[in-house]
Design an enzyme around this catalytic site. Structure first.
Site, PDB file in Angstrom:
ATOM      1  CG  HIS A 115      -0.288   0.236   2.540  1.00  0.00           C
ATOM      2  ND1 HIS A 115      -0.996   0.415   3.705  1.00  0.00           N
ATOM      3  CD2 HIS A 115       1.020   0.306   2.899  1.00  0.00           C
ATOM      4  CE1 HIS A 115      -0.155   0.590   4.702  1.00  0.00           C
ATOM      5  NE2 HIS A 115       1.064   0.538   4.257  1.00  0.00           N
ATOM      6  CB  CYS A 168       3.268   5.871   4.546  1.00  0.00           C
ATOM      7  SG  CYS A 168       3.838   5.003   5.995  1.00  0.00           S
ATOM      8  CG  HIS A 205       5.435   0.648   2.401  1.00  0.00           C
ATOM      9  ND1 HIS A 205       4.807   1.830   2.109  1.00  0.00           N
ATOM     10  CD2 HIS A 205       4.946   0.274   3.605  1.00  0.00           C
ATOM     11  CE1 HIS A 205       4.002   2.162   3.087  1.00  0.00           C
ATOM     12  NE2 HIS A 205       4.059   1.230   4.019  1.00  0.00           N
ATOM     13  CG  HIS A 265       2.928  -3.213   6.379  1.00  0.00           C
ATOM     14  ND1 HIS A 265       3.958  -2.786   7.177  1.00  0.00           N
ATOM     15  CD2 HIS A 265       2.441  -2.100   5.775  1.00  0.00           C
ATOM     16  CE1 HIS A 265       4.088  -1.475   7.080  1.00  0.00           C
ATOM     17  NE2 HIS A 265       3.185  -1.026   6.224  1.00  0.00           N
ATOM     18  CG  ASP A 303      -2.501 -13.361   1.066  1.00  0.00           C
ATOM     19  OD1 ASP A 303      -1.614 -12.651   1.574  1.00  0.00           O
ATOM     20  OD2 ASP A 303      -2.355 -14.580   0.826  1.00  0.00           O
ATOM     21  CG  HIS A 304       0.629 -12.564  -1.827  1.00  0.00           C
ATOM     22  ND1 HIS A 304       0.277 -13.164  -0.641  1.00  0.00           N
ATOM     23  CD2 HIS A 304       1.970 -12.713  -1.935  1.00  0.00           C
ATOM     24  CE1 HIS A 304       1.361 -13.672  -0.077  1.00  0.00           C
ATOM     25  NE2 HIS A 304       2.396 -13.406  -0.828  1.00  0.00           N
ATOM     26  CD  GLU A 362       1.167  -0.455   9.027  1.00  0.00           C
ATOM     27  OE1 GLU A 362       0.344   0.168   8.353  1.00  0.00           O
ATOM     28  OE2 GLU A 362       2.107   0.101   9.625  1.00  0.00           O
TER      29      GLU A 362
END
Ligand SMILES: [Zn+2]
Lengths: 136, 146
Positions: free
Chosen positions: B14, B33, B39, B41, B79-80, B124
């Site tokens: 994100h 950010c 980037h 998490h 996810d991913h 996070e």
């Protein structure tokens, strides 16, 4: 929409549990090893939970830069690598983690303006933790 | 009333950007950010439901059903993924941890038949998490979703 945000911090400090209101025997009976005269230390983990509406513009309860900056200057600078017994707030109070929770709660609730403080939780070791939410 | 928590993990990327801010404001408010390349998490999601214990099954909720709903509604979507570009809610909302918790609440709450959603907790990192209890929740303020 109201959310709760929790951030974890760590510091290391030493303390000795000893009450001037108790006799030497009572101190030993009450605090055991924690009464040893030269003190001992812990790696404390502090969880600060704040709450508030999620800002439409930023998507945040509060900016982490503000929270981290406040905790660094007001909490970590004050407690990290210190002997708690020598600090003003523990001149009369025993530096138990209960009292440390209350001391940190008071600092954050008085000084931090960007969100509402919900609670302070401290892990003294992996086995013990303490929480304070202010007087209900 | 008994509370039951199911944990899962997902990894996603994100970045934070508000098109109404100037580039300087975006940089000042969101810092690192704000990098538009994003980037990532490893998120941990904890979903807590509450309810009475069913006298026949001894369950608050069928864990298999809860796991399936979390998989379908959240993991399949998040996810991913690059949240800003691939998840409908975050085409308009900034994918902060706060907004992730709200979006997950919105996706799960209508799909849980037996139990009631109590809390969505999103980590996070191990040092930062958000709890959403549905307080002041307005679905109309939060477009997108499945
Ligand atoms: Zn991030």
């Amino acid at each position: 929409m109201k959310a709760h945000l929790t951030r974890r911090y760590m510091f290391s400090a030493s303390h000795r549990l000893h009450s001037d209101k108790l006799s030497a025997e009572e101190n030993r009976a009450t605090y055991g090893k924690c009464n040893n005269p030269y003190g001992h230390g812990h790696n404390y983990t502090v969880e600060i939970t704040v709450s508030g509406p999620v800002d439409e513009q930023t998507g945040m309860v509060c900016n982490l830069v503000d929270l981290d900056g406040f905790v660094r200057s007001e909490i970590l600078e004050r407690y990290d690598h210190q002997n708690l017994n020598l600090l003003r707030e523990f001149a009369k109070e025993v530096p138990t983690t209960e009292n440390l929770c209350i001391a940190i709660y008071e600092i954050v609730t008085r000084g931090f303006r960007h969100a509402h403080l919900e609670k302070v939780r401290i892990e003294e070791t992996m086995m013990n933790s303490f929480e304070y939410r202010g007087e209900e | 009333m008994v509370y039951l928590t199911r944990k899962t993990e997902f990894s996603a990327s994100h970045f934070y950007h508000n098109p109404e801010f100037t580039p300087e404001e975006n940089q000042r408010v969101f810092g690192k950010c704000n990098n538009p390349n994003g980037h990532g998490h490893n998120y941990t999601l904890e979903v807590t439901v509450k309810g009475a214990v069913d006298p026949k099954s001894g369950f608050v909720v069928d864990l298999k059903q809860l796991k399936d709903v979390m998989g379908r509604e959240v993991l399949d979507a998040f996810d991913h993924r690059f949240l800003n570009k691939e998840v409908p809610e975050f085409l308009t909302k900034i994918p902060t941890t706060e907004n992730l918790a709200i979006a997950i609440w919105q996706r799960l709450a209508p799909k849980l038949n037996a139990a009631q959603l109590h809390r969505v907790r999103v980590y996070e990192t191990p040092d930062l998490f958000v709890d959403f209890y549905g307080e002041n929740f307005h679905a109309k303020d939060f477009h997108g979703g499945a």
